[in-house]
Motif scaffolding. Structure first.
Motif, PDB file in Angstrom:
ATOM      1  N   ASN A  58       0.716  -1.139  -0.020  1.00 16.03           N
ATOM      2  CA  ASN A  58      -0.163  -0.078  -0.079  1.00 16.03           C
ATOM      3  C   ASN A  58       0.674   1.387  -0.023  1.00 16.03           C
ATOM      4  O   ASN A  58       0.492   2.107  -0.564  1.00 16.03           O
TER       5      ASN A  58
ATOM      6  N   THR B  94       1.817   1.712  -3.646  1.00  7.69           N
ATOM      7  CA  THR B  94       0.665   2.378  -4.430  1.00  7.69           C
ATOM      8  C   THR B  94       0.519   3.859  -4.191  1.00  7.69           C
ATOM      9  O   THR B  94       0.198   4.683  -5.070  1.00  7.69           O
TER      10      THR B  94
ATOM     11  N   ASP C  69      -8.457   2.045  -9.880  1.00 10.91           N
ATOM     12  CA  ASP C  69      -8.980   1.284  -8.699  1.00 10.91           C
ATOM     13  C   ASP C  69      -8.796   2.101  -7.531  1.00 10.91           C
ATOM     14  O   ASP C  69      -9.447   1.919  -6.586  1.00 10.91           O
ATOM     15  N   THR C  70      -7.722   3.153  -7.598  1.00 11.08           N
ATOM     16  CA  THR C  70      -7.694   3.963  -6.400  1.00 11.08           C
ATOM     17  C   THR C  70      -8.012   5.470  -6.648  1.00 11.08           C
ATOM     18  O   THR C  70      -7.957   5.985  -5.424  1.00 11.08           O
TER      19      THR C  70
ATOM     20  N   GLY D  85     -14.121 -11.471   7.598  1.00  9.28           N
ATOM     21  CA  GLY D  85     -14.790 -10.232   7.128  1.00  9.28           C
ATOM     22  C   GLY D  85     -13.803  -9.331   6.441  1.00  9.28           C
ATOM     23  O   GLY D  85     -12.681  -9.659   6.389  1.00  9.28           O
ATOM     24  N   THR D  86     -14.506  -8.258   5.719  1.00 12.14           N
ATOM     25  CA  THR D  86     -13.613  -7.579   5.084  1.00 12.14           C
ATOM     26  C   THR D  86     -12.916  -6.554   5.850  1.00 12.14           C
ATOM     27  O   THR D  86     -13.489  -6.083   6.756  1.00 12.14           O
ATOM     28  N   SER D  87     -11.795  -6.142   5.282  1.00 10.23           N
ATOM     29  CA  SER D  87     -11.269  -4.796   5.811  1.00 10.23           C
ATOM     30  C   SER D  87     -11.279  -3.557   5.153  1.00 10.23           C
ATOM     31  O   SER D  87     -12.021  -3.852   3.952  1.00 10.23           O
ATOM     32  N   PRO D  88     -11.388  -2.471   5.501  1.00 11.35           N
ATOM     33  CA  PRO D  88     -11.974  -1.291   4.703  1.00 11.35           C
ATOM     34  C   PRO D  88     -11.009  -1.226   3.569  1.00 11.35           C
ATOM     35  O   PRO D  88      -9.786  -1.456   3.774  1.00 11.35           O
ATOM     36  N   LEU D  89     -11.534  -0.792   2.422  1.00  9.35           N
ATOM     37  CA  LEU D  89     -10.803  -0.442   1.267  1.00  9.35           C
ATOM     38  C   LEU D  89      -9.976   0.917   1.638  1.00  9.35           C
ATOM     39  O   LEU D  89     -10.460   1.861   2.202  1.00  9.35           O
ATOM     40  N   PRO D  90      -8.615   0.672   1.257  1.00  7.29           N
ATOM     41  CA  PRO D  90      -7.765   1.733   1.406  1.00  7.29           C
ATOM     42  C   PRO D  90      -8.266   2.985   0.253  1.00  7.29           C
ATOM     43  O   PRO D  90      -8.664   2.406  -0.736  1.00  7.29           O
TER      44      PRO D  90
ATOM     45  N   ALA E  91     -11.751  -4.391  -6.286  1.00  8.24           N
ATOM     46  CA  ALA E  91     -10.932  -2.807  -6.628  1.00  8.24           C
ATOM     47  C   ALA E  91      -9.429  -3.303  -5.923  1.00  8.24           C
ATOM     48  O   ALA E  91      -8.263  -2.673  -6.451  1.00  8.24           O
ATOM     49  N   ARG E  92      -9.397  -4.004  -4.842  1.00 10.13           N
ATOM     50  CA  ARG E  92      -8.175  -4.209  -4.174  1.00 10.13           C
ATOM     51  C   ARG E  92      -7.278  -5.337  -5.096  1.00 10.13           C
ATOM     52  O   ARG E  92      -6.031  -5.838  -4.764  1.00 10.13           O
TER      53      ARG E  92
ATOM     54  N   SER F 295      -5.891  -4.966  -7.709  1.00 12.02           N
ATOM     55  CA  SER F 295      -4.823  -4.235  -8.265  1.00 12.02           C
ATOM     56  C   SER F 295      -3.992  -3.513  -7.387  1.00 12.02           C
ATOM     57  O   SER F 295      -3.211  -2.862  -7.728  1.00 12.02           O
ATOM     58  N   GLN F 296      -4.352  -3.850  -6.004  1.00 12.88           N
ATOM     59  CA  GLN F 296      -3.469  -3.132  -4.940  1.00 12.88           C
ATOM     60  C   GLN F 296      -2.509  -4.301  -4.202  1.00 12.88           C
ATOM     61  O   GLN F 296      -1.389  -4.323  -4.266  1.00 12.88           O
TER      62      GLN F 296
ATOM     63  N   LYS G 174     -10.746 -14.869   3.103  1.00 12.29           N
ATOM     64  CA  LYS G 174     -11.216 -13.838   4.196  1.00 12.29           C
ATOM     65  C   LYS G 174     -12.613 -13.604   3.761  1.00 12.29           C
ATOM     66  O   LYS G 174     -13.173 -13.139   4.750  1.00 12.29           O
ATOM     67  N   GLU G 175     -13.096 -13.547   2.620  1.00 14.72           N
ATOM     68  CA  GLU G 175     -14.466 -13.306   2.296  1.00 14.72           C
ATOM     69  C   GLU G 175     -14.803 -14.222   0.976  1.00 14.72           C
ATOM     70  O   GLU G 175     -13.993 -14.080  -0.052  1.00 14.72           O
TER      71      GLU G 175
END
Lengths: 487, 181
Positions: A29, A32, A200-201, A478-483, B141-142, B144-145, B174-175
């Protein structure tokens, strides 16, 4: 057997003593973010705007000179028989040469698995493209009637005429246009996955749309990556002989002629080495300020700069050998004209430029043999400026000094550039830098995905794979928040 | 949910957080008999393509064809123009000037081979493709990250929504999310 096993054991224990090619503390991250933010940030840095304004003035100077040139004709330049090739061809060869380092870094170092190239290849490829664009301007305008330049290409016409493929100038057209096209493909191909990352970012809608279009819908599919890598490697393999051929053919422009000072078999390797030499100097000239300005010291590390310096030392030696051999050929040929050419080069009316060339290209760069000096960015930058000037002088020495006094003294004539020669040359420098400024601001200048492959966590660890396969099952968390990036 | 059912399901997408995890998951999925599977990563992972059963690409062949066409075309162009269409007698030298034709033949070979590699890669990947169902997964989206994804498509003969979902979850994902088509 035991010895071999011991050797393998030793090899495994071997720790690379060199500093890493990515600074410590970087992860996916942060890479990026660091590279992407330069592109996605809101507004412009003051320094960028200031620099851009200056170099853009240079571009305007170029466009005005071209406009005047097209209106008036090439007579506004100092070129006159016998020196029909002067600044235009000097600048052409100089720019093409600068471009070559980009291909060397991106293609040859890729084939040699020099992973340190990953952070400077995009940058160097952009430099190649822009340098070739500047180079192409000169012969195109030197034809005198640039609107007729399409005659250079084999296009069917009502007169039934075709170009003469036995002419090195025709080879040049094919070499340079192929080089420009392949460099563009290579560059764009490297950018596709990074455009996807940018898509995507990015937060702003228009940025997403633009990058989505540029990314062509790239989604990081494993099959796509496989084909992509194959194609990228093939392109590198194709670019490698291409780059060598381009400057070889450029040198044929001279060496196939019988002019003393041009007609030498050493020209192809000597020109290619000179091109790489000049190109690496230009890479450092641009990279040193950029890494400082954008704080990219973790990606363009001292190791990169040291390696570039070493390449310059090696190619500089080949170039110096070329100078020595030119002098030796002049003497050993026993040919009056060749001998005179060498004497004229060293002690003739332009003699001081020859010695300036030796100073710039042979004497000053040898300071880099000292490790301490290679680590001093100011020194490296100054040496690179000397090489930039020296390589330009080399072409002046070869082109103008051979032409202005050839076989018949009655046809001798001094060449003096006019103000338009200089506005044209410095105009292309401005134009080149304008394109570089735009590139740095609007395109990720360091390949994001290739930098990620340099991180240790990007590697597949087979022992961990075993662990996963053998049913060490973890519960979904579960998901972690999208950076989020880009403001 | 009716709308989603109407649109149908493209497949199930499992998210992983390390390259080793996705490679392990891909291998196990392949071993379990799934074939219509796909994996996504932010950078090339050699083992991953192999794990989902993809070994050979046709890109080198296309490149070779491009190169051969370029060589023949470049040489043919020079031969035809210099010896047939527009023969120029320069001091009685041969019209078919082989050595002088080498540079342009070489450049044409490289040019078309490069186009072969570039276009072969793009077209076989079916790019440009502006829309693809996998983009409907919000966390994709991740890809590509920093994240790795494994997708089992619904047209796989072994695909069964509940079973496959449980299987993927059991791989340490994870999901696991539904991909709308």
């Amino acid at each position: 057997m035991a010895e071999a096993a011991q050797a393998i054991q030793k090899k495994e224990e071997y720790v690379d003593p060199r500093p890493p090619v990515v600074g410590p503390g970087q992860d996916f991250n942060s890479i990026t973010r660091k590279i992407g933010d330069i592109v996605l940030m809101r507004g412009f840095k003051k320094g960028w705007v200031f620099g851009f304004a200056i170099v853009f003035l240079g571009s305007i100077m170029l466009f005005n000179t071209i406009a005047y040139l097209v209106l008036e004709g090439v007579g506004i330049w100092g070129n006159s028989i016998p020196v029909a090739w002067a600044f235009d061809i000097i600048n052409f060869v100089w720019w093409i040469g600068i471009g070559h380092a980009g291909t060397l870094i991106s293609a040859i170092l890729l084939l040699l698995r020099q992973s340190w190239r990953n952070s400077i290849n995009r940058f160097a490829e952009a430099m190649t493209l822009f340098a070739v664009a500047c180079a192409g301007l000169f012969p195109a305008l030197h034809t005198g009637r640039p609107w007729m330049d399409y005659y250079l290409f084999p296009l069917p016409n009502t007169m039934g005429m075709w170009p003469n493929f036995r002419s090195p100038l025709m080879w040049d057209v094919f070499a340079v246009s192929t080089y420009a096209t392949v460099s563009l493909l290579f560059w764009f191909m490297g950018l596709i996955p990074d455009f996807a990352t940018m898509r995507d970012t990015a937060r702003k809608k228009w940025q997403k749309v633009v990058f989505a279009m540029l990314a062509l819908g790239w989604r990081g599919d494993a099959r796509h990556w496989h084909r992509y890598e194959t194609a990228y490697l093939l392109l590198a393999g194709l670019s490698t002989p291409l780059v060598l051929s381009v400057h070889t053919i450029v040198s044929f422009d001279f060496s196939t002629g019988i002019v003393p000072g041009w007609h030498a078999t050493i020209f192809p390797p000597y020109f290619v080495a000179g091109a790489v030499y000049a190109g690496f100097a230009m890479v450092l000239t641009l990279a040193i300020p950029v890494r400082k300005f954008y704080g990219l010291e973790d990606f363009i590390t001292m190791r990169h700069i040291r390696n570039c310096c070493k390449v310059m030392l090696a190619t500089g030696l080949i170039v110096a050998y070329g100078y020595a051999m030119e002098a030796f050929f002049g003497w050993y040929s026993g040919n009056t004209y060749e001998l005179f050419m060498m004497k004229n080069r060293m002690f003739g009316p332009y003699g001081f430029l020859y010695w300036l060339l030796i100073l710039c290209n042979v004497v000053v760069p040898w300071i880099l043999w000292s490790k301490k000096m290679r680590d001093n960015l100011t020194v490296v930058f100054i040496v690179c400026m000397f090489i930039n000037v020296g390589m330009w002088l080399e072409r002046f020495v070869i082109i103008v000094m051979s032409l202005n006094r050839d076989f018949n003294p009655a046809a001798w004539r001094m060449y003096y550039p006019t103000v338009y020669d200089f506005t044209m040359f410095f105009g292309t420098v401005g134009f080149f830098l304008t394109l570089m400024f735009l590139f740095i601001r609007f395109v990720p200048m360091i390949p994001i995905f290739e930098m990620k492959t340099l991180l240790p966590e990007s590697k597949v660890d087979e022992s961990k794979v075993e662990e996963h396969v053998n049913g060490k099952e973890t519960a979904p968390i579960g998901t972690s928040p999208l950076p989020q990036f880009g403001d | 949910m009716t709308k989603q059912e109407e649109k149908g399901t493209y497949g199930l997408m499992a998210e992983f957080d390390s390259p080793s995890a996705i490679v392990a998951a891909a291998r196990r999925t392949y071993e379990a008999g799934y074939r219509r599977i796909n994996a996504y990563s932010p950078y090339p992972i050699e083992e991953l393509a192999e794990a989902i059963g993809f070994h050979h690409s046709l890109v080198p062949l296309v490149t070779l064809i491009g190169g051969v066409l370029g060589a023949l075309g470049g040489f043919g162009l020079q031969y035809w123009t210099s010896a047939i269409a527009y023969p120029l007698n320069v001091g009685g030298r041969p019209l078919l000037s082989l050595p002088a034709f080498i540079p342009v033949t070489f450049e044409c070979t490289i040019l078309l081979a490069s186009f072969g590699a570039f276009l072969g890669n793009l077209l076989m990947n079916r790019l440009p493709q502006p829309y693809h169902p996998v983009f409907n997964v919000p966390s994709f989206a991740r890809a590509s990250q920093d994240r790795y994804f494994l997708c089992v498509k619904s047209d796989d003969p072994k695909f069964n929504d509940a079973e496959t979902r449980a299987f993927l979850a059991g791989l340490g994902a994870k999901e696991v999310s539904n991909v709308e088509s």
